[in-house]
Design a protein around this motif. Structure first.
Motif, PDB file in Angstrom:
ATOM      1  N   LEU A 150       0.830  -1.211   0.000  1.00 33.53           N
ATOM      2  CA  LEU A 150       0.000   0.000   0.000  1.00 33.53           C
ATOM      3  C   LEU A 150       0.857   1.250   0.000  1.00 33.53           C
ATOM      4  O   LEU A 150       0.555   2.236  -0.679  1.00 33.53           O
ATOM      5  N   LEU A 151       1.928   1.209   0.780  1.00 30.28           N
ATOM      6  CA  LEU A 151       2.804   2.389   0.846  1.00 30.28           C
ATOM      7  C   LEU A 151       3.481   2.639  -0.483  1.00 30.28           C
ATOM      8  O   LEU A 151       3.673   3.791  -0.893  1.00 30.28           O
ATOM      9  N   ARG A 184       4.601   6.541  -0.779  1.00 29.87           N
ATOM     10  CA  ARG A 184       5.220   6.906   0.521  1.00 29.87           C
ATOM     11  C   ARG A 184       6.445   6.016   0.709  1.00 29.87           C
ATOM     12  O   ARG A 184       6.472   5.026   1.417  1.00 29.87           O
ATOM     13  N   MET A 185       7.497   6.371  -0.007  1.00 29.30           N
ATOM     14  CA  MET A 185       8.706   5.543  -0.076  1.00 29.30           C
ATOM     15  C   MET A 185       9.465   5.480   1.262  1.00 29.30           C
ATOM     16  O   MET A 185      10.033   4.422   1.612  1.00 29.30           O
ATOM     17  N   ALA A 186       9.545   6.547   1.980  1.00 28.80           N
ATOM     18  CA  ALA A 186      10.310   6.544   3.252  1.00 28.80           C
ATOM     19  C   ALA A 186       9.672   5.586   4.259  1.00 28.80           C
ATOM     20  O   ALA A 186      10.359   4.782   4.925  1.00 28.80           O
ATOM     21  N   ARG A 212      10.267   2.062   3.155  1.00 27.13           N
ATOM     22  CA  ARG A 212      11.634   1.611   3.470  1.00 27.13           C
ATOM     23  C   ARG A 212      11.762   1.232   4.948  1.00 27.13           C
ATOM     24  O   ARG A 212      12.386   0.215   5.291  1.00 27.13           O
ATOM     25  N   ASP A 213      11.166   2.007   5.860  1.00 29.60           N
ATOM     26  CA  ASP A 213      11.201   1.659   7.292  1.00 29.60           C
ATOM     27  C   ASP A 213      10.478   0.343   7.541  1.00 29.60           C
ATOM     28  O   ASP A 213      10.916  -0.490   8.357  1.00 29.60           O
ATOM     29  N   ASN A 214       9.353   0.160   6.808  1.00 25.51           N
ATOM     30  CA  ASN A 214       8.606  -1.076   6.982  1.00 25.51           C
ATOM     31  C   ASN A 214       9.432  -2.281   6.543  1.00 25.51           C
ATOM     32  O   ASN A 214       9.454  -3.329   7.183  1.00 25.51           O
ATOM     33  N   LEU A 215      10.160  -2.130   5.435  1.00 20.63           N
ATOM     34  CA  LEU A 215      11.005  -3.223   4.955  1.00 20.63           C
ATOM     35  C   LEU A 215      12.163  -3.502   5.918  1.00 20.63           C
ATOM     36  O   LEU A 215      12.584  -4.660   6.086  1.00 20.63           O
TER      37      LEU A 215
END
Length: 641
Positions: A444-445, A450-452, A455-458
């Motif tokens: 969804l991001l 909403r790349m930042a 990236r935190d989610n990954l």
């Protein structure tokens, strides 16, 4: 030496005797008589050697003692004769005569006191004093001292009574005023044939006694009543040679010769008179001998007339008797050597005959030797083959035993993993659920740009995957088969790996866990995988025991690691219900368990104890105030890997 028979009849002669005739034993009686005569001769010879050596040594001691006795007597006579002239000198002094005629003249008394003081100092005597005819002392050389004799009444003294009767005499006694012993000379003082008084000289002969004490000789001086008043051994002084009769004690009390001294008899335990006039005494006096046993003493006496004294010289007979015993030993050894020499020559003759017989028997046996060797060789080959087969079977059995033990260890691991499956599944389900949710969020991001945040989610997904990999890695490492070789293992790492596998269970069961371990790493000689298996088994058992407690009860689990000289110790303790006496006695028996049926096989502790024993260590349960406590003791490694 009595001759012994050269030959002994063959006992088989008795078996060969015709029926009805008694066995021939004519050889037995002569042999017994010969040995009895030989033994009696040896005993008689030993006794003669003992007696002769003892007599010779005793005679030497007696001759030496007599010479020493004469020396001591002469020394005493010379000492006493040196003061014999002093009473004569006092008879020539005009002041002494004047004082005796006028006892109330104080000035004259002062002159005589001073004169006696100078004379006593010059002569080396103890005290010189003048006594009137009533027995009262008019002047004395010790007039300046507190215990002065001036004014004393000594009329009870025998030496004064004899002097007043016109018989000059000597007397040994203990002073009633000063308490000091001494020898008293008493002689009348005359003028124109009329006795005016008595002059008395007291001589200290204790210096002679001190010389005796410093020497090694044992010597005593006794008076006419048998009372020892001088002795080289202080313990014997003022003792009587014999118990004193009541009349003698009454006389001594009247004359105050020994002034209140008890005068007990010497503790003579044994007394034996000899033909040469000497006696053998054994005196039991504490402190006389170093060994605590009184030695026998040879007593020699010499009379000192006219004083009626007796000198007694005592020689230690221990050396003489030791010489006699040495002579007996030498005689027995010499006699025994002769007997042995005789037996050797006799045996040698018999041996020569036996060698001739043996040679004939050897020639007869040599003919059968090849057959015997062949038979023995065949037996040895059979025995060797049997041993080889047995060793092969034993090696196979040992290999099978090692394989079975390894499989048992592996089965134990699998059993532990099976018991932990629920908690491990729960431990992995949570991260998997989080991964699914966070993956959907990442999609969804990305769609929303909403790349930042994506990236935190990954990054969080990567951390969760790494954690899951750590758990599965620990499980994989724990499940693999162990190596049988021992190597230095970090105890810190082994404890940490075991704790990872029970960490979730500690949280679920709400157990307060305590780890007491030093900052520096500790290395033990073992196998890391098997050590983790033992630790995991102990931790799992502790958690099972804590799970039986009632809700709200205190649940605590602690692991302590420390090192002492020669060993590394790991302690696992819990606050559970503890161990009963029956459980403690059968703790390490296979298939014994305290868990409900179906929840345990009873192999965990048995396998763990075998693993630690293979390491060369011990696993034991120790008493605790509450709960159970297990101690693992391992051999320390010299250094880490």
């Amino acid at each position: 030496m009595p001759a012994l028979p050269d030959t002994i009849a063959d006992p088989s002669d008795a078996a060969a005797a015709p029926p009805g005739r008694p066995p021939r034993r004519h050889w037995f009686e002569p042999v017994r008589l010969a040995w009895g005569a030989a033994l009696a001769g040896g005993v008689a010879l030993a006794w003669a050697a003992y007696w002769w050596t003892g007599e010779v040594s005793t005679d030497r001691l007696r001759a030496a003692g007599a010479q020493r006795l004469e020396t001591y007597a002469a020394s005493l006579e010379n000492l006493l004769d040196k003061y014999d002239f002093l009473p004569h000198m006092l008879e020539l002094d005009k002041d002494v005569l004047a004082l005796l005629e006028h006892p109330g003249d104080a000035a004259r008394r002062h002159e005589v006191n001073s004169y006696l003081e100078r004379l006593s100092r010059q002569a080396g005597s103890r005290i010189i004093y003048i006594v009137d005819l009533r027995g009262r002392t008019l002047a004395a050389s010790n007039w300046r001292q507190k215990d002065s004799f001036v004014g004393d009444d000594i009329g009870f003294r025998p030496y004064l009574q004899n002097a007043l009767r016109g018989r000059p005499s000597g007397f040994y006694g203990v002073g009633t005023t000063s308490g000091e012993p001494g020898y008293f000379y008493a002689r009348g003082v005359y003028r124109d044939g009329r006795m005016l008084g008595v002059a008395v000289v007291k001589v200290n002969i204790e210096a002679l006694e001190r010389g005796w004490i410093q020497g090694a000789d044992k010597v005593m001086l006794a008076d006419a009543n048998g009372v020892v008043f001088l002795s080289s051994l202080p313990a014997w002084k003022y003792h009587a040679l014999r118990p004193l009769p009541a009349s003698v004690r009454a006389s001594l009390a009247q004359t105050r010769q020994y002034h209140r001294l008890p005068l007990p008899p010497l503790p003579i335990r044994h007394e034996e008179a000899r033909a040469d006039g000497t006696r053998v005494l054994v005196i039991d006096t504490p402190g006389v001998t170093r060994s605590g046993t009184a030695p026998p003493l040879l007593a020699q006496t010499r009379s000192l007339a006219p004083r009626q004294w007796t000198f007694i010289y005592l020689s230690d007979l221990s050396q003489a008797r030791a010489n006699a015993r040495a002579a007996v030993l030498f005689t027995c050894m010499a006699y025994g050597f002769l007997v042995v020499l005789f037996l050797y020559l006799r045996q040698r003759r018999r041996g020569n005959r036996q060698r001739l017989q043996a040679r004939e028997q050897l020639l007869a046996a040599y003919n059968n030797l090849e057959l015997m060797v062949a038979e023995r060789t065949s037996r040895l080959e059979q025995t060797t083959q049997s041993l080889i087969d047995e060793m092969a079977v034993r090696r196979q059995a040992e290999q099978q035993l090692h394989r079975t033990q390894n499989e048992l260890y592996q089965a134990g691991k699998m059993a532990v993993l099976g018991q932990m499956s629920a908690s491990i599944t729960h431990e992995l389900n949570q991260p998997l659920t989080a991964l699914r949710t966070m993956s959907d969020n990442a999609v969804l991001l990305f769609d929303r740009g909403r790349m930042a945040e994506a990236r935190d989610n990954l990054a969080k997904i990567s951390q969760i995957v790494a954690r899951m990999g750590g758990i599965t890695g620990k499980l994989k490492s724990f499940a693999r088969k162990s190596n049988a070789d021992l190597a230095p293992v970090s105890v810190h790492t082994a404890v940490s790996n075991a704790l990872v596998l029970v960490e979730r269970r500690l949280q679920l069961d709400n157990v307060a866990f305590t780890l007491d371990i030093s900052q520096g790493d500790i290395y033990a000689l073992c196998d890391s995988n098997r050590l983790e298996q033992v630790l995991l088994n102990l931790l799992s058992n502790a958690l099972d025991a804590l799970g039986t407690l009632e809700r709200g009860a205190r649940r605590e689990l602690s692991v302590s690691v420390w090192e002492k000289p020669g060993s590394v110790l790991i302690r696992v303790a819990d606050s559970g219900p503890g161990l009963s006496d029956e459980a403690r006695a059968r703790l390490f028996e296979p298939f014994f368990t305290t868990k409900p049926q179906g929840e345990g096989l009873g192999l965990g502790l048995a396998i763990s104890e075998q693993i630690i024993r293979d390491f060369g260590g011990t696993l034991r349960a120790e008493g605790a105030a509450t709960g159970a406590c297990f101690i693992i003791e391992l051999r320390p490694a010299s250094a880490g890997p």
